[in-house]
Write a protein that holds these residues in place. Structure first.
Motif, PDB file in Angstrom:
ATOM      1  N   ALA A  37       0.832  -1.209   0.000  1.00 22.40           N
ATOM      2  CA  ALA A  37       0.000   0.000   0.000  1.00 22.40           C
ATOM      3  C   ALA A  37       0.864   1.255   0.000  1.00 22.40           C
ATOM      4  CB  ALA A  37      -0.943  -0.002   1.197  1.00 22.40           C
ATOM      5  N   LEU A  38       1.925   1.274   0.808  1.00 17.50           N
ATOM      6  CA  LEU A  38       2.801   2.447   0.836  1.00 17.50           C
ATOM      7  C   LEU A  38       3.580   2.577  -0.469  1.00 17.50           C
ATOM      8  CD1 LEU A  38       4.218   2.433   4.481  1.00 17.50           C
ATOM      9  CD2 LEU A  38       2.568   4.032   3.473  1.00 17.50           C
ATOM     10  N   PHE A  39       4.029   1.450  -1.011  1.00 20.88           N
ATOM     11  CA  PHE A  39       4.757   1.506  -2.285  1.00 20.88           C
ATOM     12  C   PHE A  39       3.853   2.068  -3.384  1.00 20.88           C
ATOM     13  CE2 PHE A  39       6.282  -0.479  -6.267  1.00 20.88           C
ATOM     14  CZ  PHE A  39       7.498   0.175  -6.343  1.00 20.88           C
ATOM     15  N   ARG A  40       2.606   1.595  -3.426  1.00 16.18           N
ATOM     16  CA  ARG A  40       1.663   2.117  -4.418  1.00 16.18           C
ATOM     17  C   ARG A  40       1.426   3.617  -4.204  1.00 16.18           C
ATOM     18  NH1 ARG A  40       0.839   0.979  -9.244  1.00 16.18           N
ATOM     19  NH2 ARG A  40       1.223   3.173  -9.379  1.00 16.18           N
ATOM     20  N   ALA A  41       1.283   4.028  -2.953  1.00 15.68           N
ATOM     21  CA  ALA A  41       1.073   5.446  -2.647  1.00 15.68           C
ATOM     22  C   ALA A  41       2.283   6.279  -3.071  1.00 15.68           C
ATOM     23  CB  ALA A  41       0.794   5.636  -1.151  1.00 15.68           C
ATOM     24  N   ALA A  42       3.479   5.744  -2.880  1.00 13.70           N
ATOM     25  CA  ALA A  42       4.692   6.455  -3.287  1.00 13.70           C
ATOM     26  C   ALA A  42       4.732   6.610  -4.803  1.00 13.70           C
ATOM     27  CB  ALA A  42       5.934   5.722  -2.787  1.00 13.70           C
ATOM     28  N   CYS A  43       4.455   5.545  -5.521  1.00  9.74           N
ATOM     29  CA  CYS A  43       4.452   5.617  -6.990  1.00  9.74           C
ATOM     30  C   CYS A  43       3.384   6.585  -7.484  1.00  9.74           C
ATOM     31  CB  CYS A  43       4.267   4.230  -7.597  1.00  9.74           C
ATOM     32  SG  CYS A  43       5.695   3.155  -7.356  1.00  9.74           S
ATOM     33  N   ASP A  44       2.212   6.546  -6.873  1.00  8.48           N
ATOM     34  CA  ASP A  44       1.134   7.469  -7.257  1.00  8.48           C
ATOM     35  C   ASP A  44       1.543   8.911  -6.996  1.00  8.48           C
ATOM     36  OD1 ASP A  44      -0.404   5.319  -8.040  1.00  8.48           O
ATOM     37  OD2 ASP A  44      -1.710   5.375  -6.271  1.00  8.48           O
ATOM     38  N   ALA A  45       2.204   9.154  -5.869  1.00  7.02           N
ATOM     39  CA  ALA A  45       2.629  10.519  -5.528  1.00  7.02           C
ATOM     40  C   ALA A  45       3.687  11.040  -6.501  1.00  7.02           C
ATOM     41  CB  ALA A  45       3.168  10.560  -4.097  1.00  7.02           C
ATOM     42  N   LEU A  46       4.435  10.151  -7.114  1.00  4.89           N
ATOM     43  CA  LEU A  46       5.482  10.538  -8.070  1.00  4.89           C
ATOM     44  C   LEU A  46       4.971  10.616  -9.505  1.00  4.89           C
ATOM     45  CD1 LEU A  46       8.374   8.395  -6.607  1.00  4.89           C
ATOM     46  CD2 LEU A  46       8.333  10.894  -6.764  1.00  4.89           C
ATOM     47  N   THR A  47       3.778  10.117  -9.754  1.00  6.26           N
ATOM     48  CA  THR A  47       3.228  10.092 -11.111  1.00  6.26           C
ATOM     49  C   THR A  47       2.561  11.423 -11.425  1.00  6.26           C
ATOM     50  OG1 THR A  47       2.875   7.717 -10.955  1.00  6.26           O
ATOM     51  CG2 THR A  47       1.646   8.884 -12.659  1.00  6.26           C
ATOM     52  N   PRO A  48       2.990  12.081 -12.507  1.00  2.00           N
ATOM     53  CA  PRO A  48       2.369  13.366 -12.838  1.00  2.00           C
ATOM     54  C   PRO A  48       0.944  13.173 -13.334  1.00  2.00           C
ATOM     55  CG  PRO A  48       3.870  12.717 -14.578  1.00  2.00           C
ATOM     56  CD  PRO A  48       4.014  11.693 -13.472  1.00  2.00           C
ATOM     57  N   PRO A  49       0.138  14.212 -13.198  1.00  5.64           N
ATOM     58  CA  PRO A  49      -1.230  14.100 -13.713  1.00  5.64           C
ATOM     59  C   PRO A  49      -1.222  14.002 -15.226  1.00  5.64           C
ATOM     60  CG  PRO A  49      -0.781  16.327 -12.930  1.00  5.64           C
ATOM     61  CD  PRO A  49       0.411  15.500 -12.587  1.00  5.64           C
ATOM     62  N   PRO A  50      -2.288  13.461 -15.822  1.00  2.00           N
ATOM     63  CA  PRO A  50      -2.367  13.385 -17.287  1.00  2.00           C
ATOM     64  C   PRO A  50      -2.193  14.777 -17.895  1.00  2.00           C
ATOM     65  CG  PRO A  50      -4.152  12.160 -16.269  1.00  2.00           C
ATOM     66  CD  PRO A  50      -3.456  12.901 -15.171  1.00  2.00           C
ATOM     67  N   GLY A  51      -1.551  14.811 -19.045  1.00  2.00           N
ATOM     68  CA  GLY A  51      -1.351  16.079 -19.735  1.00  2.00           C
ATOM     69  C   GLY A  51      -0.171  16.877 -19.240  1.00  2.00           C
ATOM     70  N   GLU A  52       0.636  16.298 -18.386  1.00  2.00           N
ATOM     71  CA  GLU A  52       1.792  17.003 -17.817  1.00  2.00           C
ATOM     72  C   GLU A  52       2.901  17.180 -18.848  1.00  2.00           C
ATOM     73  OE1 GLU A  52       3.544  18.980 -14.545  1.00  2.00           O
ATOM     74  OE2 GLU A  52       1.544  18.140 -14.702  1.00  2.00           O
ATOM     75  N   GLY A  53       2.822  16.509 -19.971  1.00  2.00           N
ATOM     76  CA  GLY A  53       3.815  16.669 -21.012  1.00  2.00           C
ATOM     77  C   GLY A  53       5.082  15.882 -20.775  1.00  2.00           C
ATOM     78  N   VAL A  54       4.952  14.579 -20.597  1.00  2.00           N
ATOM     79  CA  VAL A  54       6.088  13.691 -20.369  1.00  2.00           C
ATOM     80  C   VAL A  54       6.082  12.618 -21.446  1.00  2.00           C
ATOM     81  CG1 VAL A  54       7.101  12.020 -18.773  1.00  2.00           C
ATOM     82  CG2 VAL A  54       6.057  14.098 -17.878  1.00  2.00           C
ATOM     83  N   ASP A  55       7.264  12.379 -22.051  1.00  2.00           N
ATOM     84  CA  ASP A  55       7.406  11.346 -23.077  1.00  2.00           C
ATOM     85  C   ASP A  55       8.249  10.158 -22.634  1.00  2.00           C
ATOM     86  OD1 ASP A  55       6.125  13.025 -25.084  1.00  2.00           O
ATOM     87  OD2 ASP A  55       8.014  14.135 -25.159  1.00  2.00           O
ATOM     88  N   LEU A  56       9.065  10.363 -21.590  1.00  2.00           N
ATOM     89  CA  LEU A  56      10.042   9.358 -21.187  1.00  2.00           C
ATOM     90  C   LEU A  56      10.325   9.529 -19.703  1.00  2.00           C
ATOM     91  CD1 LEU A  56      12.091   7.165 -22.303  1.00  2.00           C
ATOM     92  CD2 LEU A  56      13.741   9.047 -22.433  1.00  2.00           C
ATOM     93  N   ILE A  57      10.509   8.408 -19.007  1.00  2.00           N
ATOM     94  CA  ILE A  57      10.881   8.423 -17.591  1.00  2.00           C
ATOM     95  C   ILE A  57      12.356   8.054 -17.493  1.00  2.00           C
ATOM     96  CG2 ILE A  57      10.450   7.414 -15.314  1.00  2.00           C
ATOM     97  CD1 ILE A  57       8.062   9.020 -16.467  1.00  2.00           C
ATOM     98  N   ALA A  58      13.091   8.776 -16.645  1.00  2.00           N
ATOM     99  CA  ALA A  58      14.495   8.455 -16.372  1.00  2.00           C
ATOM    100  C   ALA A  58      14.617   8.094 -14.897  1.00  2.00           C
ATOM    101  CB  ALA A  58      15.398   9.644 -16.696  1.00  2.00           C
ATOM    102  N   GLY A  59      15.139   6.909 -14.624  1.00  2.00           N
ATOM    103  CA  GLY A  59      15.386   6.474 -13.252  1.00  2.00           C
ATOM    104  C   GLY A  59      16.845   6.684 -12.912  1.00  2.00           C
ATOM    105  N   VAL A  60      17.091   7.196 -11.700  1.00  2.00           N
ATOM    106  CA  VAL A  60      18.460   7.483 -11.257  1.00  2.00           C
ATOM    107  C   VAL A  60      18.939   6.364 -10.347  1.00  2.00           C
ATOM    108  CG1 VAL A  60      19.951   9.139 -10.057  1.00  2.00           C
ATOM    109  CG2 VAL A  60      18.035   9.969 -11.452  1.00  2.00           C
ATOM    110  N   ASP A  61      20.129   5.863 -10.634  1.00  2.00           N
ATOM    111  CA  ASP A  61      20.807   4.816  -9.869  1.00  2.00           C
ATOM    112  C   ASP A  61      21.007   5.299  -8.435  1.00  2.00           C
ATOM    113  OD1 ASP A  61      22.426   2.631  -9.181  1.00  2.00           O
ATOM    114  OD2 ASP A  61      23.839   2.930 -10.814  1.00  2.00           O
TER     115      ASP A  61
END
Length: 168
Positions: free
Chosen positions: A31-55
């Motif tokens: 539940a916390l992991f899902r909440a964390a991912c949701d909190a990091l996900t921009p709303p639709p239309g935010e203008g994102v084409d690619l996600i970059a994950g940092v090591d």
């Protein structure tokens, strides 16, 4: 919703004077992991084409966010972890420095959302922005699980959109 109580903290790690925020309790709870991912996900239309994950800890959240948005992902790695022709940048952080690398393929013209766990001094994030901009990214914005408000990270990233799920 993620709160400060969801992190374990360790004073003086990895060096004296640094308070380490451990994400292990968040990862241990679906539940916390899902909440964390949701909190990091921009709303639709935010203008994102690619996600970059940092090591390394940005890698935990970035693929989930990319999948949720139906986007691809690229990795920003520590030097020596990827083969091929790579762009390199030095990152000065709160307690040292590191060298980061990026494979520039597939970046040109993309609006990139960078995902990482903590924004502190902004050294790593600034190096990541430099790598992505040199690779031809149209724009670079950032999503952090936790921002340490007393440190200059947000100011260092002036000119970039910065979203933090929690500011302490």
């Amino acid at each position: 919703m993620i709160t400060l109580d969801d992190f374990d903290t360790f004073p003086d790690f990895p060096v004296p004077g640094v308070l380490f925020y451990d994400i292990a309790p968040i990862l241990a709870s679906p539940a916390l992991f899902r909440a964390a991912c949701d909190a990091l996900t921009p709303p639709p239309g935010e203008g994102v084409d690619l996600i970059a994950g940092v090591d390394a800890r940005g890698f935990i959240f970035a693929p989930v966010i990319a999948q949720d948005l139906g986007l691809g992902m690229t990795m920003v790695r520590k030097k020596g972890k990827m083969p091929g022709e790579l762009l390199q940048a030095d990152a000065t952080i709160e307690y040292g420095s590191s060298e980061l690398t990026l494979n520039p393929q597939g970046i040109e013209g993309k609006r990139v959302l960078v995902i990482d766990d903590v924004l502190a001094t902004g050294g790593t994030a600034l190096a990541v922005a430099d790598l992505l901009e040199r690779a031809g990214a149209a724009s670079v914005q950032f999503g952090f699980l936790l921002e340490i408000g007393a440190l200059p990270g947000r100011e260092v990233l002036a000119g970039h959109l910065v979203h933090s799920a929690l500011v302490v």
